[in-house]
Design an enzyme around this catalytic site. Structure first.
Site, PDB file in Angstrom:
ATOM      1  N   HIS A  81      22.569  13.454 -26.101  1.00 38.25           N
ATOM      2  CA  HIS A  81      21.110  13.328 -26.127  1.00 38.25           C
ATOM      3  C   HIS A  81      20.523  14.666 -25.709  1.00 38.25           C
ATOM      4  O   HIS A  81      21.151  15.454 -25.009  1.00 38.25           O
ATOM      5  CB  HIS A  81      20.622  12.205 -25.199  1.00 38.25           C
ATOM      6  CG  HIS A  81      21.022  12.375 -23.759  1.00 38.25           C
ATOM      7  ND1 HIS A  81      20.382  13.242 -22.889  1.00 38.25           N
ATOM      8  CD2 HIS A  81      22.013  11.788 -23.030  1.00 38.25           C
ATOM      9  CE1 HIS A  81      20.954  13.166 -21.688  1.00 38.25           C
ATOM     10  NE2 HIS A  81      21.945  12.299 -21.750  1.00 38.25           N
ATOM     11  N   GLU A 113      28.986  13.709 -23.861  1.00 35.57           N
ATOM     12  CA  GLU A 113      29.441  12.803 -22.804  1.00 35.57           C
ATOM     13  C   GLU A 113      30.211  11.591 -23.334  1.00 35.57           C
ATOM     14  O   GLU A 113      29.762  10.454 -23.174  1.00 35.57           O
ATOM     15  CB  GLU A 113      28.259  12.327 -21.971  1.00 35.57           C
ATOM     16  CG  GLU A 113      27.077  11.778 -22.771  1.00 35.57           C
ATOM     17  CD  GLU A 113      25.970  11.249 -21.887  1.00 35.57           C
ATOM     18  OE1 GLU A 113      26.272  10.449 -20.972  1.00 35.57           O
ATOM     19  OE2 GLU A 113      24.815  11.633 -22.093  1.00 35.57           O
ATOM     20  N   HIS A 136      16.566  12.141 -20.840  1.00 32.66           N
ATOM     21  CA  HIS A 136      16.692  11.832 -22.266  1.00 32.66           C
ATOM     22  C   HIS A 136      15.466  12.426 -22.945  1.00 32.66           C
ATOM     23  O   HIS A 136      14.488  11.733 -23.203  1.00 32.66           O
ATOM     24  CB  HIS A 136      16.802  10.325 -22.500  1.00 32.66           C
ATOM     25  CG  HIS A 136      18.036   9.727 -21.906  1.00 32.66           C
ATOM     26  ND1 HIS A 136      18.097   8.427 -21.466  1.00 32.66           N
ATOM     27  CD2 HIS A 136      19.256  10.248 -21.665  1.00 32.66           C
ATOM     28  CE1 HIS A 136      19.299   8.175 -20.979  1.00 32.66           C
ATOM     29  NE2 HIS A 136      20.024   9.277 -21.090  1.00 32.66           N
ATOM     30  N   ASP A 144      22.208  17.035 -16.175  1.00 32.93           N
ATOM     31  CA  ASP A 144      22.771  15.693 -16.373  1.00 32.93           C
ATOM     32  C   ASP A 144      24.260  15.859 -16.573  1.00 32.93           C
ATOM     33  O   ASP A 144      24.722  16.200 -17.663  1.00 32.93           O
ATOM     34  CB  ASP A 144      22.114  15.028 -17.587  1.00 32.93           C
ATOM     35  CG  ASP A 144      22.635  13.616 -17.836  1.00 32.93           C
ATOM     36  OD1 ASP A 144      23.363  13.087 -16.980  1.00 32.93           O
ATOM     37  OD2 ASP A 144      22.320  13.054 -18.900  1.00 32.93           O
ATOM     38  N   ASP A 193      27.720  10.389 -12.022  1.00 32.87           N
ATOM     39  CA  ASP A 193      26.788  10.873 -13.037  1.00 32.87           C
ATOM     40  C   ASP A 193      25.510  11.243 -12.299  1.00 32.87           C
ATOM     41  O   ASP A 193      24.787  10.368 -11.813  1.00 32.87           O
ATOM     42  CB  ASP A 193      26.530   9.778 -14.064  1.00 32.87           C
ATOM     43  CG  ASP A 193      25.687  10.238 -15.249  1.00 32.87           C
ATOM     44  OD1 ASP A 193      24.915  11.185 -15.091  1.00 32.87           O
ATOM     45  OD2 ASP A 193      25.798   9.616 -16.324  1.00 32.87           O
ATOM     46  N   ASP A 250       0.806  -1.214   0.000  1.00 36.75           N
ATOM     47  CA  ASP A 250       0.000   0.000   0.000  1.00 36.75           C
ATOM     48  C   ASP A 250       0.845   1.272   0.000  1.00 36.75           C
ATOM     49  O   ASP A 250       0.415   2.320   0.450  1.00 36.75           O
ATOM     50  CB  ASP A 250      -0.950   0.017   1.204  1.00 36.75           C
ATOM     51  CG  ASP A 250      -0.216  -0.111   2.528  1.00 36.75           C
ATOM     52  OD1 ASP A 250       1.018  -0.301   2.513  1.00 36.75           O
ATOM     53  OD2 ASP A 250      -0.870  -0.034   3.580  1.00 36.75           O
ATOM     54  N   TYR A 306      35.908   2.920 -21.251  1.00 33.74           N
ATOM     55  CA  TYR A 306      35.609   1.952 -20.192  1.00 33.74           C
ATOM     56  C   TYR A 306      36.353   0.654 -20.484  1.00 33.74           C
ATOM     57  O   TYR A 306      36.081  -0.014 -21.483  1.00 33.74           O
ATOM     58  CB  TYR A 306      34.100   1.689 -20.127  1.00 33.74           C
ATOM     59  CG  TYR A 306      33.275   2.952 -20.187  1.00 33.74           C
ATOM     60  CD1 TYR A 306      32.950   3.655 -19.036  1.00 33.74           C
ATOM     61  CD2 TYR A 306      32.842   3.458 -21.417  1.00 33.74           C
ATOM     62  CE1 TYR A 306      32.213   4.829 -19.099  1.00 33.74           C
ATOM     63  CE2 TYR A 306      32.096   4.622 -21.489  1.00 33.74           C
ATOM     64  CZ  TYR A 306      31.790   5.310 -20.333  1.00 33.74           C
ATOM     65  OH  TYR A 306      31.058   6.463 -20.408  1.00 33.74           O
ATOM     66  N   GLU A 308      30.834  14.563 -18.807  1.00 34.91           N
ATOM     67  CA  GLU A 308      29.559  14.949 -19.417  1.00 34.91           C
ATOM     68  C   GLU A 308      29.208  16.374 -19.037  1.00 34.91           C
ATOM     69  O   GLU A 308      29.213  16.742 -17.864  1.00 34.91           O
ATOM     70  CB  GLU A 308      28.445  14.010 -18.948  1.00 34.91           C
ATOM     71  CG  GLU A 308      27.081  14.352 -19.500  1.00 34.91           C
ATOM     72  CD  GLU A 308      26.015  13.392 -19.019  1.00 34.91           C
ATOM     73  OE1 GLU A 308      24.956  13.327 -19.665  1.00 34.91           O
ATOM     74  OE2 GLU A 308      26.241  12.707 -17.994  1.00 34.91           O
ATOM     75  N   HIS A 326      28.161   3.568 -25.843  1.00 38.06           N
ATOM     76  CA  HIS A 326      27.002   4.472 -25.812  1.00 38.06           C
ATOM     77  C   HIS A 326      27.189   5.647 -26.779  1.00 38.06           C
ATOM     78  O   HIS A 326      28.265   5.863 -27.333  1.00 38.06           O
ATOM     79  CB  HIS A 326      26.763   5.001 -24.395  1.00 38.06           C
ATOM     80  CG  HIS A 326      27.910   5.794 -23.825  1.00 38.06           C
ATOM     81  ND1 HIS A 326      28.134   7.120 -24.119  1.00 38.06           N
ATOM     82  CD2 HIS A 326      28.888   5.438 -22.942  1.00 38.06           C
ATOM     83  CE1 HIS A 326      29.192   7.560 -23.466  1.00 38.06           C
ATOM     84  NE2 HIS A 326      29.668   6.543 -22.743  1.00 38.06           N
ATOM     85  N   ARG A 368      34.208   9.016 -17.746  1.00 39.02           N
ATOM     86  CA  ARG A 368      33.252   9.758 -18.569  1.00 39.02           C
ATOM     87  C   ARG A 368      33.266  11.208 -18.113  1.00 39.02           C
ATOM     88  O   ARG A 368      33.354  11.491 -16.914  1.00 39.02           O
ATOM     89  CB  ARG A 368      31.837   9.183 -18.451  1.00 39.02           C
ATOM     90  CG  ARG A 368      30.818   9.896 -19.336  1.00 39.02           C
ATOM     91  CD  ARG A 368      29.529   9.097 -19.525  1.00 39.02           C
ATOM     92  NE  ARG A 368      28.748   8.887 -18.318  1.00 39.02           N
ATOM     93  CZ  ARG A 368      28.643   7.727 -17.678  1.00 39.02           C
ATOM     94  NH1 ARG A 368      29.313   6.646 -18.124  1.00 39.02           N
ATOM     95  NH2 ARG A 368      27.907   7.605 -16.592  1.00 39.02           N
ATOM     96  N   HIS A 424      25.444   1.965 -16.455  1.00 39.71           N
ATOM     97  CA  HIS A 424      24.300   2.354 -15.640  1.00 39.71           C
ATOM     98  C   HIS A 424      24.388   1.735 -14.254  1.00 39.71           C
ATOM     99  O   HIS A 424      23.421   1.157 -13.739  1.00 39.71           O
ATOM    100  CB  HIS A 424      22.993   1.961 -16.334  1.00 39.71           C
ATOM    101  CG  HIS A 424      22.664   2.809 -17.518  1.00 39.71           C
ATOM    102  ND1 HIS A 424      21.665   2.494 -18.419  1.00 39.71           N
ATOM    103  CD2 HIS A 424      23.207   3.969 -17.964  1.00 39.71           C
ATOM    104  CE1 HIS A 424      21.614   3.423 -19.360  1.00 39.71           C
ATOM    105  NE2 HIS A 424      22.538   4.326 -19.110  1.00 39.71           N
TER     106      HIS A 424
END
Length: 476
Positions: free
Chosen positions: A386, A417, A393, A300, A288, A86, A421, A441, A382, A439, A271
């Site tokens: 974007h 970005e 996104h 972002d 990130d 609930d 890796y 970005e 990747h 990375r 991710h």
């Protein structure tokens, strides 16, 4: 949470719909039912001036109306989504609904925006249907834990919302669905149009994204300042996530997406949101994160930081290559060029450098061949960019020819970005590369004069990042 509808809502009042699971319910005594509806002060019905974005949302609605003459359009805000039993996730209105109404973090679940075509063909009458606040004499007030004001606090009145958003309102009970309705997310044409409508940001949207970036920058500073404690925390990645969450909630609505706090080899998982690992000196941590402000626009941003404050030689080489790719992408971004040019510029740098390092079985040019290449993509799978806005996104339902193959125009906001890796078990790279993920970005605004890096004040170069860590760590 301390209470739920299963704790206390049971009543002898027949106007309250009984709930099937009654194993924890305690009935309301007659004395409660006879007194709960009285003894309350009058509540003023506020009619505020229209909020700042009202003129912009009116123009957006006019564009939608012009694109769908004679058709009844229905755009729901959405409702609560169950988390468990609930309990629900926090409500967030559909981005298209927010874009067309201006109703954001304060919006009411289950509301519906409706465009009714006028009989004379002159456009649409637009109405926002919402659940009107219940009078305190009603059982809903005290007996409904989902929408009752005794439980969730005051809800807005129809007149107040109409004034605030500069849009006609009506009670949700008066909304009637029609067989020929054009329904958002069911109709491809409407879904695509409202997504493409967000490709070009107006002045209000740009201002909100700038604000989101500013708060995000402070969130990154919070993390840098607390690195010593983070290192001492067994699940230091969670400490990073928590610090950013505090800033996002204090100054904004929350995060625009789940924070990635990926230390050491975790940085190679694109991710990684489990955030349950240690933050170890000698490793890099990839963060990130983006704050979503109350208007629901988000930043972002990614930065990769040496935990001990200093890049090793191999870490620095990889980091500066990623920065070189980001700078090349930024230089390629100009009004009138295709959006995909950004990605192509970054990937050329990536291919050339990993080829120089002897990591490819082919030349850089062979790897860049659109049909037969791609070997370098093993280390950056990747995309480079974007669109950014209400969704992290943004404009995701836009046509390819409007997005990836579209033309960059002033008012567009997007990320740059690139990354590299080298996963911990990747036998195609030397051992010294394995477990390093980087990375960088940034959030970019396209203007008539070229791109503007909205997040440029957050340190980017290896030297700047090292100075950032050295200058902000709090020792105690």
């Amino acid at each position: 949470m301390s209470t739920s509808d299963s704790d206390t809502i049971a009543t002898t009042d027949s106007t309250v719909t009984p709930v099937e699971n009654t194993n924890r319910k305690q009935p309301f005594p007659r004395g409660f039912l006879e007194t709960i509806t009285s003894g309350w002060a009058e509540r003023p019905e506020l009619t505020p001036d229209p909020r700042a974005q009202a003129a912009y949302t009116a123009a957006r609605r006019a564009a939608v109306s012009a694109a769908f003459p004679g058709r009844r359009l229905v755009l729901p805000a959405g409702g609560y989504k169950q988390r468990s039993n609930d309990t629900d996730y926090p409500f967030r209105a559909h981005s298209a609904f927010t874009h067309l109404t201006g109703w954001a973090s304060d919006s009411v679940p289950d509301s519906v925006l409706v465009f009714d075509p006028r009989a004379d063909g002159s456009g649409h009458d637009v109405t926002l249907y919402l659940r009107e606040r219940a009078d305190r004499t009603s059982a809903e007030f005290y007996g409904d834990a989902t929408i009752g004001e005794f439980w969730i606090g005051p809800r807005p009145a129809l007149a107040g919302v109409a004034s605030d958003l500069a849009i006609a309102t009506a009670h949700l009970d008066h909304f009637v669905a029609g067989d020929s309705d054009v329904l958002l997310d069911d109709d491809d044409e409407l879904t695509r149009f409202v997504s493409e409508l967000r490709l070009i940001k107006d002045d209000y949207e740009i201002e909100q994204i700038r604000l989101a970036v500013e708060i995000t920058a402070r969130g990154f500073d919070d993390i840098i300042a607390d690195l010593p404690r983070i290192v001492q925390t067994p699940r230091g990645e969670r400490a990073v996530e928590g610090l950013f969450h505090h800033r996002a909630r204090v100054e904004g609505n929350g995060e625009g997406y789940d924070t990635i706090a990926a230390s050491g080899p975790h940085a190679c998982y694109l991710h990684w949101t489990r955030n349950d690992g240690a933050v170890v000196p000698g490793d890099l941590i990839l963060i990130d994160a983006g704050v979503e402000v109350d208007s629901l626009y988000t930043a972002d941003i990614t930065r990769t930081i040496p935990v001990n404050g200093t890049f090793s030689p191999i870490q620095r080489k990889i980091y500066e290559t990623v920065r070189e790719a980001a700078d090349a992408a930024f230089a390629a971004a100009r009004p009138g060029v295709k959006f995909r040019t950004i990605h192509e510029a970054a990937m050329r740098v990536i291919a050339e450098r990993v080829a120089e390092w002897g990591l490819l079985p082919v030349t850089a040019e062979d790897a860049l061949d659109a049909d037969n290449g791609g070997q370098h993509r093993r280390y950056m799978v990747h995309g480079t960019s974007h669109h950014l806005g209400l969704d992290v996104h943004d404009c995701a339902q836009a046509r390819r020819e409007m997005y990836y193959d579209g033309i960059l125009e002033p008012g567009m906001v997007f990320t740059i970005e690139p990354g590299l890796y080298f996963q911990i078990d990747d036998l195609t790279v030397p051992e010294e590369y394995r477990g390093i993920g980087v990375r960088i970005e940034d959030d970019i605004l396209m203007t008539a004069d070229g791109p503007v890096n909205l997040s440029a004040e957050i340190p980017r170069t290896a030297d700047e990042v090292e100075a950032w860590v050295a200058g902000r760590i709090v020792t105690s």
